[in-house]
Design a protein around this motif. Structure first.
Motif, PDB file in Angstrom:
ATOM      1  N   ILE A 235      64.595  73.058 -40.278  1.00  0.00           N
ATOM      2  CA  ILE A 235      64.590  71.874 -39.411  1.00  0.00           C
ATOM      3  C   ILE A 235      64.064  72.274 -38.035  1.00  0.00           C
ATOM      4  CG2 ILE A 235      66.052  70.154 -38.255  1.00  0.00           C
ATOM      5  CD1 ILE A 235      68.089  70.661 -40.563  1.00  0.00           C
ATOM      6  N   GLY A 236      63.010  71.608 -37.592  1.00  0.00           N
ATOM      7  CA  GLY A 236      62.505  71.890 -36.246  1.00  0.00           C
ATOM      8  C   GLY A 236      61.962  70.612 -35.651  1.00  0.00           C
ATOM      9  N   PRO A 237      61.819  70.588 -34.343  1.00  0.00           N
ATOM     10  CA  PRO A 237      61.264  69.387 -33.729  1.00  0.00           C
ATOM     11  C   PRO A 237      59.775  69.243 -34.036  1.00  0.00           C
ATOM     12  CG  PRO A 237      61.470  71.133 -32.107  1.00  0.00           C
ATOM     13  CD  PRO A 237      62.100  71.652 -33.373  1.00  0.00           C
ATOM     14  N   PHE A 238      59.313  68.013 -34.179  1.00  0.00           N
ATOM     15  CA  PHE A 238      57.863  67.756 -34.193  1.00  0.00           C
ATOM     16  C   PHE A 238      57.333  68.082 -32.799  1.00  0.00           C
ATOM     17  CE2 PHE A 238      54.826  64.652 -32.495  1.00  0.00           C
ATOM     18  CZ  PHE A 238      53.696  65.034 -33.214  1.00  0.00           C
ATOM     19  N   ILE A 239      56.167  68.732 -32.764  1.00  0.00           N
ATOM     20  CA  ILE A 239      55.504  68.995 -31.477  1.00  0.00           C
ATOM     21  C   ILE A 239      54.040  68.593 -31.648  1.00  0.00           C
ATOM     22  CG2 ILE A 239      54.949  70.741 -29.725  1.00  0.00           C
ATOM     23  CD1 ILE A 239      57.247  72.460 -30.839  1.00  0.00           C
ATOM     24  N   PRO A 240      53.499  67.779 -30.733  1.00  0.00           N
ATOM     25  CA  PRO A 240      52.121  67.331 -30.941  1.00  0.00           C
ATOM     26  C   PRO A 240      51.105  68.473 -30.843  1.00  0.00           C
ATOM     27  CG  PRO A 240      52.971  66.578 -28.815  1.00  0.00           C
ATOM     28  CD  PRO A 240      54.119  67.221 -29.524  1.00  0.00           C
ATOM     29  N   HIS A 241      50.023  68.330 -31.566  1.00  0.00           N
ATOM     30  CA  HIS A 241      48.907  69.272 -31.476  1.00  0.00           C
ATOM     31  C   HIS A 241      47.710  68.502 -30.910  1.00  0.00           C
ATOM     32  CE1 HIS A 241      45.444  71.656 -32.698  1.00  0.00           C
ATOM     33  NE2 HIS A 241      46.268  72.682 -32.856  1.00  0.00           N
ATOM     34  N   HIS A 242      47.008  69.133 -29.973  1.00  0.00           N
ATOM     35  CA  HIS A 242      45.963  68.408 -29.222  1.00  0.00           C
ATOM     36  C   HIS A 242      44.784  67.947 -30.084  1.00  0.00           C
ATOM     37  CE1 HIS A 242      44.839  72.654 -29.187  1.00  0.00           C
ATOM     38  NE2 HIS A 242      43.588  72.222 -29.154  1.00  0.00           N
ATOM     39  N   TYR A 311      47.292  80.537 -36.029  1.00  0.00           N
ATOM     40  CA  TYR A 311      48.177  79.760 -36.921  1.00  0.00           C
ATOM     41  C   TYR A 311      48.944  78.779 -36.041  1.00  0.00           C
ATOM     42  CZ  TYR A 311      51.023  78.813 -41.039  1.00  0.00           C
ATOM     43  OH  TYR A 311      51.635  78.197 -42.120  1.00  0.00           O
ATOM     44  N   LEU A 312      48.214  77.782 -35.559  1.00  0.00           N
ATOM     45  CA  LEU A 312      48.806  76.871 -34.583  1.00  0.00           C
ATOM     46  C   LEU A 312      49.025  75.500 -35.200  1.00  0.00           C
ATOM     47  CD1 LEU A 312      46.817  77.921 -31.392  1.00  0.00           C
ATOM     48  CD2 LEU A 312      49.096  78.646 -32.123  1.00  0.00           C
ATOM     49  N   LEU A 313      50.254  75.252 -35.612  1.00  0.00           N
ATOM     50  CA  LEU A 313      50.598  73.958 -36.198  1.00  0.00           C
ATOM     51  C   LEU A 313      50.767  72.934 -35.100  1.00  0.00           C
ATOM     52  CD1 LEU A 313      53.385  75.298 -38.586  1.00  0.00           C
ATOM     53  CD2 LEU A 313      50.919  75.222 -38.970  1.00  0.00           C
ATOM     54  N   TYR A 314      51.151  73.420 -33.905  1.00  0.00           N
ATOM     55  CA  TYR A 314      51.437  72.553 -32.753  1.00  0.00           C
ATOM     56  C   TYR A 314      51.092  73.321 -31.490  1.00  0.00           C
ATOM     57  CZ  TYR A 314      55.599  75.425 -33.463  1.00  0.00           C
ATOM     58  OH  TYR A 314      56.439  76.485 -33.688  1.00  0.00           O
TER      59      TYR A 314
END
Ligand code: SAM
Ligand code: FES
Length: 354
Positions: A235-242, A311-314
């Motif tokens: 479980i982790g917070p959603f974080i926007p990706h640009h 490896y940048l998901l966000y």
């Protein structure tokens, strides 16, 4: 009765029975009162300590490919993001990351990647066999997305022990809002069932604050977790990706993520619950707070530093520049500071300990 007492009674009920009505769950999920939140975290810690003591398990994460055939709208490495710089580790690089991880004390390796068909079942089985041959005392966890039953079975027979596949959301309508139509809610759920049937220790999970998510979706997630009874929940917070359509969406709340971690600990007392990198990204002390809310796993990065920042998901992901040795030292200190101990055992789910 004071309002806080009403909430504390609900939390006591959750702690005693591992269950609540939908209305009660909603009240706790939406409660921002500090005293109530602290009480929830304390009850979750008590339950976690009664089973796992003060131990925090570490998993060495190897992010071995960021190629992905999928297009989940929220994800920075989705196929449609033409700006992502793609990489794949060679088999030798993956093995070498696990070999040095072993020297650092890791006894679980998590191989995570996008859904990259370059890594066929045969290639994956070969990698799994080599890791298990080199380190028979270690567990191998896979997190490589949706595959068919036979693939999962082959990899299990090759020695893989655990599998992480977040269900993302247990509400079909919500699933379809944040995924393209080629992706199927039913298929993802079927994958989870298959993994369990084959004998893996299975992890499902979801983001908190993903676009369109409402409290009732999180209630659905908790109901799913109660019925599926996974060994792990991510479980982790959603974080926007640009480079995604959701670039202007707000990130999920750290406090809500912590409440969900505690609730999941209380509904499934024996669960292995990571305090995630995403939580540490939106709050500098997020991973410590996750431990104090009932989490008992951390996953430092073992990927070679040369590929970490790919490896940048966000956006703003932490630990992308640190050597594995530094990351584990830092993580151990952080865990110690809040009164817990990183241990180097395999850290299986209690029902898998023989
Ligand atoms: N491809 C595998 C899969 O689908 O399970 C594993 C890798 S996938 C990128 C790992 C997890 O990252 C996803 O299950 C998702 O919950 C999470 N994730 C993706 N984009 C994210 C974002 N923008 N913020 C937070 N978590 C995200
Ligand atoms: Fe990675 Fe601190 S945990 S540098």
């Amino acid at each position: 009765m004071a309002l806080t007492d009403k909430y504390k009674n609900i939390i006591d009920k959750l702690s005693d029975t591992s269950d609540l009505t939908d209305e009660e769950l909603t009240l706790i999920l939406e409660c921002e009162d500090e005293e109530v939140n602290e009480y929830l975290f304390k009850r979750a810690r008590e339950v976690r300590e009664s089973i796992y003591g003060k131990d925090v398990y570490i998993r060495g994460l190897v992010e071995f490919t960021n190629y992905c055939k999928n297009n989940c709208y929220y994800c920075g490495i989705r196929n449609g993001n033409k700006c992502a710089e793609r990489y794949r580790l060679s088999e030798e690089e993956i093995i070498s990351a696990t070999d040095s991880g072993y020297e650092l004390g890791f006894r679980t390796f998590v191989l995570q990647g996008g859904e990259d068909m370059y890594f066929t079942d045969d290639k994956m089985c070969e990698i799994i066999r080599t890791i298990k041959k080199n380190h028979p005392d270690c567990a191998v966890t896979l997190s490589i997305g949706e595959r068919e039953y036979d693939s999962y079975k082959k990899m299990f027979d090759a020695g893989a022990d655990r599998y992480l596949l977040r269900h993302e959301t247990a509400n079909k309508d919500h699933y379809e809002m944040i995924h393209p139509k080629e992706m199927s809610y039913e298929h993802r759920m079927q994958c989870l069932k298959n993994l369990k049937e084959i004998g893996y220790q299975v992890g499902c999970g979801m983001m908190i604050g993903s676009p369109y998510q409402k409290t009732h979706h999180i209630v659905n997630d908790i109901r799913f977790i109660q019925s599926f009874k996974p060994e792990m929940v991510g479980i982790g917070p959603f974080i926007p990706h640009h480079d995604t359509d959701y670039k202007d969406e707000p990130a999920g709340s750290a406090k809500l993520t912590l409440r969900v971690l505690s609730i999941v600990r209380l509904v499934l007392p024996e669960v292995l619950l990571p305090s995630t990198t995403a939580l540490g990204t939106i709050d500098p002390l997020g991973r410590e707070k996750g431990i104090l809310a009932g989490a008992n796993v951390v996953m430092p990065n073992l990927s070679p530093t040369g590929v970490r920042n790919k490896y940048l998901l966000y956006d703003n992901k932490i630990c992308t520049g640190d050597e594995a040795a530094e990351c584990i030292r830092c993580m151990s200190l952080r865990v110690q500071k809040v009164g817990y101990n990183v241990v180097t055992s395999r850290g299986d789910h209690i029902s898998f300990n023989v």
